[in-house]
Design a protein around this motif. Structure first.
Motif, mmCIF file in Angstrom:
data_model
loop_
_atom_site.group_PDB
_atom_site.id
_atom_site.type_symbol
_atom_site.label_atom_id
_atom_site.label_comp_id
_atom_site.label_asym_id
_atom_site.label_seq_id
_atom_site.Cartn_x
_atom_site.Cartn_y
_atom_site.Cartn_z
ATOM 1 N N PRO A 93 58.429 28.802 74.701
ATOM 2 C CA PRO A 93 59.079 29.588 73.650
ATOM 3 C C PRO A 93 59.393 28.723 72.441
ATOM 4 O O PRO A 93 59.931 27.617 72.567
ATOM 5 N N SER A 94 59.042 29.216 71.248
ATOM 6 C CA SER A 94 59.291 28.434 70.041
ATOM 7 C C SER A 94 59.029 29.285 68.819
ATOM 8 O O SER A 94 58.474 30.374 68.900
ATOM 9 N N SER B 231 62.116 24.327 73.212
ATOM 10 C CA SER B 231 62.350 24.783 74.582
ATOM 11 C C SER B 231 61.917 23.724 75.579
ATOM 12 O O SER B 231 61.181 22.792 75.256
ATOM 13 N N THR C 247 63.312 28.095 82.383
ATOM 14 C CA THR C 247 63.083 27.884 80.954
ATOM 15 C C THR C 247 64.425 27.759 80.259
ATOM 16 O O THR C 247 65.369 28.486 80.564
ATOM 17 N N THR D 239 65.904 27.448 76.207
ATOM 18 C CA THR D 239 65.700 27.355 74.765
ATOM 19 C C THR D 239 66.905 26.694 74.081
ATOM 20 O O THR D 239 66.921 26.555 72.859
ATOM 21 N N HIS E 50 66.361 20.783 74.475
ATOM 22 C CA HIS E 50 64.962 20.371 74.336
ATOM 23 C C HIS E 50 64.895 19.127 73.462
ATOM 24 O O HIS E 50 65.891 18.709 72.852
#
Length: 831
Positions: free
Chosen positions: A622-623, A653, A667, A669, A672
């Motif tokens: 995810p980005s 992420s 995961t 977000t 990171h």
């Protein structure tokens, strides 16, 4: 040693004893004469040329031949000298004076003067042999490796050692004088450019280059300095010195040449770019606008010069000609700036000039003869260039020489080649198994270990469990990799490196002997590390090009046989921020890496079958990124991938993946890496940082939950993880020791404990279980006691930059700085 033809040896001895000056058809030393112009204007080549001499030697040839009185003299990479009869195509004699002490990658070429053959070795010895018989007249332990060639002039022998000492000997090896530049010279510090960042301006640096001589004047390069000495018989007097005349980013001088009233030289820059410069021989003055050629690829080898025109060899884009007097480029032996190196003439050895031609070899194993007055666009020059391809496509690291209308050069395949108009010999069909290990290494500390990645392990800890790896250190050997930003890893016996331009090589740890080397045909990528696992090297080369295929200049993820250097498989790849020190990771038969693909680029983790390269799974992270930084690490059998902006805290992420199934475990977000960053792991925790002062995070590897957060950690992109502490590295090089449990700085005596060293560096430190940090900067390799915070040892310097990572294996440190074209092997001095 044995003489294969006694009668021939006697006749040759009589000829050499009567020799008082260089014959027109001779090429007696590196770049032909003491000025090092490489110019044989009295030699004419009649094209086409055919194979007239082909003699198999004991090892790769990484030095330039010499030709005197019809005999060819050459030294192979292990320091064995040969006398060859080119007409009879046979060895007359050979001698290996270093014996069991021999080290590899020798680049000190044979110098033949008054019946003697003289050369240095990476073992640290200077040898004087009888040119007729090969008998050793004298061997001198210099105390430092000799990587440059000996220059003969004024009935004297001149050379510099790696310890930055300039030596002058008589022809029998007796010392006339020695000059210690860093003890003798006091810079007036009037050059404002030689101050501040990156530091090390006035520190002593390693030497090891060549010396050009005209009359009694010597041109020498050391570290930031290009200077001239006058030989006054019993002493040397400094005539002038230019210290970093163009400042921090332009680079350092290399390969001096004296031509007329000028000193010319290569000038490799700090970040890929290279230049050529010239200065007045009389006083070192120059005009920055007209005497400095900027924005070309790094020039590590000595250029050839005639009448103000420089023919410079570039390790990536190839050979070009530039007329300084007219201020214009004449030709460039490359198609374009396309990334497809098949269209270049990538050159790691010096060219030679004849009456009408420029002669040079390439890292791809081709020998070119190009007209000096060529016009048009490469490869369709007019008149058409002549090309000779060696038998096995191995690198030519031996500068060609021209004598009696023939061209001689050595090759990594172990052959000495001679080309002449009437040459009709068949090409050799068999190559010796030079890739096989010939010397098993003993540990310098009693512990055997390798380094599967440059960061020591797949968790990226930059930590080695070897308490005996401690200073003082000494140089075991050093050699020239002829490239920039060399990243190392190691197995039991060898080190492997990949460079910015894609030079891939294997060297034996014990001696520095080259087993094999090749050039990957792909994009420039100076920071990515490769992974070594079960006899295979896994490499990713990143590029922004979306149209080029692997092997044709495009980005690729490839597997290479570590034994032979042959490609096993390759797959298309993407691109991430160029300064990320990411590497592939592997579990079982699953090898994976982090990249970004598409427009705009989307960060993705991709996995392949390690044996076949078959794609297995992929996950998009995810980005919302315009440019992508990131990397991967392995901890307790789980793969972790993390990404973020190239600068600033922004979005990003982190994901955890079970390798065998490709199952996404969690995961985040929230936590990171960012700019330059890659994840590191230890004891069930992940450490995520970057280089822009954004927060550094410690999270659980099990579920991604936050353990602690440290705000405004200036440079936390590559934390080195110790037993209960870690070290982050500031751009200024200093480094801060922090507590693993809290992320807070460790305080002693009301001060933060330092774990780095002075002066600029952006590479992580290497930690040992002896609570030492080894940190590199432009002023040297430093050892720091992490209990006291004190520096306990320092090497000489690595001008102009030292942005790569030291790697440990078998009780030794292997390190190649950013630019200075050296690879060093350090070991504890007691070994």
């Amino acid at each position: 040693m044995r003489c294969f033809a006694p009668t021939a040896c006697l006749l040759l001895a009589l000829a050499l004893l009567g020799e008082s000056s260089t014959r027109a058809a001779d090429w007696p030393q590196f770049m032909r004469g003491p000025q090092h112009t490489g110019d044989a204007a009295d030699e004419a080549l009649r094209l086409p040329l055919g194979l007239a001499t082909c003699v198999q030697l004991d090892d790769a040839v990484t030095t330039s031949p010499a030709v005197v009185a019809g005999r060819v003299y050459v030294v192979d990479q292990m320091g064995t000298a040969y006398c060859i009869d080119p007409a009879a195509n046979r060895i007359v004699w050979k001698m290996a004076p270093d014996g069991e002490r021999a080290c590899g990658s020798n680049s000190s070429s044979a110098c033949v003067v008054q019946g003697r053959i003289v050369y240095g070795t990476t073992t640290g010895r200077l040898h004087i042999l009888d040119a007729a018989t090969g008998k050793v007249r004298k061997s001198i332990d210099v105390g430092w490796p000799i990587t440059g060639s000996v220059t003969a002039a004024n009935d004297s022998l001149y050379f510099q050692d790696l310890g930055a000492i300039v030596h002058c000997l008589d022809l029998d090896g007796n010392e006339r004088w020695r000059y210690d530049h860093y003890k003798s010279y006091e810079d007036p510090k009037t050059n404002k450019r030689a101050s501040g960042f990156p530091g090390s301006w006035h520190d002593p640096h390693y030497g090891g280059g060549e010396i050009a001589i005209s009359g009694k004047r010597l041109a020498v390069n050391l570290g930031w300095d290009l200077f001239c000495l006058d030989d006054e018989g019993k002493t040397a007097k400094l005539a002038w010195c230019q210290r970093a005349p163009l400042g921090k980013d332009a680079g350092i001088p290399m390969g001096p040449v004296i031509a007329g009233d000028w000193v010319y030289g290569g000038y490799p820059s700090t970040d890929r770019w290279g230049n050529v410069i010239r200065m007045r021989l009389a006083d070192g003055s120059f005009d920055e606008k007209s005497d400095f050629r900027d924005q070309n690829w790094a020039v590590h080898a000595t250029p050839a010069v005639r009448d103000g025109t420089v023919f410079w060899p570039r390790h990536y884009q190839g050979v070009s000609a530039f007329d300084f007097n007219a201020g214009k480029a004449l030709w460039a032996a490359r198609t374009d700036n396309s990334l497809d190196q098949r269209q270049f003439t990538s050159c790691i050895a010096s060219p030679a000039l004849t009456k009408e031609h420029c002669v040079f070899g390439t890292i791809h194993g081709d020998l070119y003869v190009v007209a000096l007055n060529s016009t048009g666009r490469w490869p369709d020059f007019q008149p058409p260039p002549f090309k000779f391809s060696t038998a096995f496509g191995k690198a030519i690291g031996s500068s060609p020489v021209v004598a009696n209308g023939a061209v001689y050069f050595g090759c990594d395949d172990g052959y000495l080649y001679g080309l002449a108009p009437e040459g009709k010999l068949p090409m050799p069909k068999e190559m010796a198994k030079l890739h096989e290990v010939r010397s098993e290494v003993e540990s310098a500390t009693g512990q055997r270990y390798g380094a599967p990645v440059a960061s020591m392990d797949q968790a990226n800890t930059n930590f080695v469990n070897d308490p005996r790896l401690k200073p003082p250190l000494r140089l075991r050997w050093a050699c020239r990799p002829f490239d920039l930003r060399v990243q190392n890893n190691a197995d039991d016996d060898c080190i492997y490196f990949v460079s910015e331009a894609g030079t891939l090589a294997s060297l034996e740890q014990a001696t520095g002997r080259i087993r094999w080397r090749r050039r990957l045909n792909g994009p420039v990528d100076g920071w990515k590390q490769m992974l070594l696992d079960n006899g295979k090297l896994y490499i990713n080369r990143n590029s922004n090009s979306t149209t080029r295929k692997p092997g044709e200049g495009g980005s690729e993820f490839l597997a290479v046989d570590a034994r032979t250097g042959e490609t096993l498989w390759s797959q298309p790849w993407g691109s991430i921020q160029g300064t990320c020190r990411s590497s592939p990771i592997i579990v079982g038969n699953v090898v994976a890496g982090f990249t970004a693909e598409g427009t705009p680029p989307k960060p993705v983790a991709r996995a392949f079958d390690a044996a076949t390269g078959k794609p297995l799974w992929q996950h998009e992270l995810p980005s919302d990124l315009k440019t992508v930084a990131g990397g991967a690490c392995l901890l307790d059998g789980i793969m972790y991938f993390s990404c973020g902006l190239t600068w600033g805290k922004g979005v990003g992420s982190t994901i955890a993946v079970e390798p065998a199934s490709g199952k996404l475990l969690w995961t985040s977000t929230d936590y990171h890496v960012h700019g330059y960053g890659r994840p590191s792991g230890k004891d069930g925790l992940l450490y995520l940082g970057g280089q822009s002062g954004a927060p550094m995070y410690c999270i659980s590897a099990k579920d991604g939950k936050l353990k602690w957060q440290a705000d405004k950690v200036y440079y936390s992109h590559h934390p080195a993880l110790g037993e209960d502490y870690f070290v982050v590295r500031g751009y200024g090089g200093h480094g801060i020791v922090r507590d693993l449990a809290t992320g807070k700085p460790v305080i002693r005596d009301n001060r933060e404990v330092l774990g780095g060293c002075p002066d600029h560096a952006c590479a992580p430190v290497l930690l040992t279980s002896g609570r030492l940090s080894y940190a590199v900067s432009s002023s040297g390799l430093y050892a720091r006691d992490l209990d006291t915070g004190k520096i306990v040892w320092q090497s000489l310097g690595f001008a102009p930059r030292a942005c790569t990572t030291p790697t440990a294996a078998n009780g030794r440190l292997f390190y190649s700085p950013n630019v200075n074209n050296m690879l060093y092997c350090f070991e504890p001095a007691g070994k």
